[in-house]
Every structure is written in structure tokens, then in C-alpha cells.
Design an enzyme around this catalytic site. Sequence first.
Site, PDB file in Angstrom:
ATOM      1  N   HIS A 198      -6.153   4.194  -6.254  1.00 15.76           N
ATOM      2  CA  HIS A 198      -7.693   4.393  -5.204  1.00 15.76           C
ATOM      3  C   HIS A 198      -7.304   5.940  -5.478  1.00 15.76           C
ATOM      4  O   HIS A 198      -6.712   6.707  -4.906  1.00 15.76           O
ATOM      5  CB  HIS A 198      -7.208   3.526  -3.651  1.00 15.76           C
ATOM      6  N   GLU A 199      -8.678   6.539  -4.877  1.00 10.93           N
ATOM      7  CA  GLU A 199      -9.319   8.252  -4.439  1.00 10.93           C
ATOM      8  C   GLU A 199      -8.105   8.897  -6.135  1.00 10.93           C
ATOM      9  O   GLU A 199      -7.874  10.125  -6.361  1.00 10.93           O
ATOM     10  CB  GLU A 199      -8.871   8.867  -4.062  1.00 10.93           C
ATOM     11  N   HIS A 224       0.877  -1.381  -0.027  1.00  9.66           N
ATOM     12  CA  HIS A 224      -0.041   0.184   0.325  1.00  9.66           C
ATOM     13  C   HIS A 224       0.801   0.960   0.102  1.00  9.66           C
ATOM     14  O   HIS A 224       1.517   1.518   0.799  1.00  9.66           O
ATOM     15  CB  HIS A 224      -0.745  -0.277   1.521  1.00  9.66           C
ATOM     16  N   GLU A 249     -16.622   1.712   0.743  1.00  2.29           N
ATOM     17  CA  GLU A 249     -16.180   2.092   1.993  1.00  2.29           C
ATOM     18  C   GLU A 249     -16.617   3.388   2.328  1.00  2.29           C
ATOM     19  O   GLU A 249     -16.996   3.531   3.982  1.00  2.29           O
ATOM     20  CB  GLU A 249     -14.365   2.197   2.435  1.00  2.29           C
TER      21      GLU A 249
END
Length: 332
Positions: free
Chosen positions: A112-113, A42, A137
Site C-alpha cells: 500500500h502507498e 501488516h 478507503e
Amino acid sequence: GWEDWFGNWKENVFDFVTPYPDFNVEEVQKYAQSKGVKMIMHHETSGSVANYERRLDRAFSFMKKHDYDAVKTGYVGKIIPRGEWHDGQTMVNHFNWVVERAAEYKIMINSHESSRPTGVHRTYPNYIAAEAARGNEFNAWSVGNPPAHETILPFTRFLGGPMDYTPGIFEIKMSHYDATKKEQVHTTLAKQLALYVTIYSPLQMAADLPENYERYPDAFQFIKDVEVDWDDTRILEAEPGDFVTIARKTKGKETWFLGSITDENPRSTEITLDFLTPGKKYKATIYQDGKDAHWEKNPKAYTIKTIEVTAKSKIKLNLAAGGGTAIRFLPL
């Protein structure tokens, strides 16, 4: 750097190569290899994109050294350099450049984002998935995604490429953890299983806690069985914002999976199984809403049954409000 970055507009938070003292990278690598498990790293940039770009090559080299072949990149918070936006041209260029650089290292990207992809994965197939929309989420800290949300995505977000929606939530209501919490996932448990078929992603996540899966091992079996790569996809029926029913054939196998989801309205339908190979018999394992299931009032009610079918068979589906059905067709 995880202690104080969230909510603080800080530039140099993470370096992507230094673990906490209690995380032994070499030992984790050896243990994963002994179990035949591949790791994903991550890279939360904290929105500090300039910092990430300066450190990107060192981060990718570190990943390859320790047998990480995939990375989930994250861009939570305001973007640095200040004045840039997640969907601005500078950031679109950044997202594409990271994917291109990762390809040189033979590393897969799940962002992500990020901004919504527009077919970039066709040029760079290592761009295996992106969030780039309100994922599962979002239900945990807000009014959440309405029951119709997942029936709209196939006509909008999915046109740009695979989505990491993080399905598979079995403990639907956040009040399970804190009685004062009103947030919840706006689906039934059966619909969470169906999402593994209706949402295309070569990287799928079992997004709930292990102990929640341990309480429902029969339902979790579908997550263990469902594939992520397909030879064929059939859109059996669909209406934007109302319902979607999709069948997909496992890559290189005769196994098929079906996912059917609906909005806030219950729905009954009949599906012809003419997508199955003629002359073959299949065992259909059906994961469906219970008779009294409802996304808000009784989201965890489900039943499982097994029947024998052929390409000439028809199956009646009864979807609860905010519900769904997931089916595995295994050739006999």
C-alpha cells in the site's frame, strides 16, 4: 509505536517483531491453525524506509516462524531518507527489492502507498497485489472517489498489475457513525459486490465491519462465494469513465462470475451469455440495484433473484446511478 507516529516525521518507530503485551503471537498462531485460517501481517513502515530495510530479514524470519505467509506493507507519511519520494527511483527500487527478498522467504507481498507496478508480478508472482492508486478507503476522509472512478481504473492502473482496492463496503455513508460526517462511498451496495469481479486481485478483502455484514447476510453471500483466481476473463463491454462489464471463469471449475458497473449515470444493457459452456445449464444468482437505488440518495437498495440460463440466454441489466450488478453462474 502506533501511539504517536502518525503525522510525526520519525525514523525508528516500528521493529516489526515486537507485539504489544496483550497480543500473544503464539496463541494467535495456534488458534488460526486450529481453524484452518492463514494469517497476513501488516508492516507499516511509517515512511521510514531505511529502518524497514535494516530490519527486513528479521521481520521475514519472524513471519515464517509464526506461520505468516503474506504481508501488507505500508508507506504512510513522508519518506525517510528525507528528500526521497514515493514515486522516485530510490523508492521504486525499494518496492521491487522487497518483493525480490520476500520471494526468497516464500512470502507474498501486498503493498500500500506504493508506486504503480509495471508488470513486476510477472517476474515475481509473490507480488500478489498493490494499492498504488486511490482505493476505497479514500472515501472515508475526503471528497472521495467519484462514481466514474472504478470505470477508469481498468484502462489505467490495472494495466500495471493486480490492485488491492478493498471493496465490499455495505455501510455507505459515514454519517451512520457520526451524524456530522458527510463523507461516503460513491457507489451503491450492489456496485461494491460487482467490484470483486471488475477489479482483479488474487487477494480480496471484505473491508467493512463484521456487524455491517451481519445486517445484510444475503448480500454478503456473494462475497463468500466469489473467487479470486481465474482461468478465463471476458471483457463484454466497456467505455473509459462510463461503464465496464466483465465475466470471469473460476480456476479449475465451471463456475462463472459477472460484474457490471457504471458511472454517475444509470444504465440499461443486455448481455449475451455466450461465454458459458454450450449445452450446460446454470443457476444465475443476480445481485442488482433496487428500482429506486442511487449512489447518493439510496445506496443500500438492492434485490437478489435466481434464474436458470444457458449459453444462448440473454440477461438485461439495469444499473442505478453509481450502481452495479454482480452475478454468480453455478453449473447445474
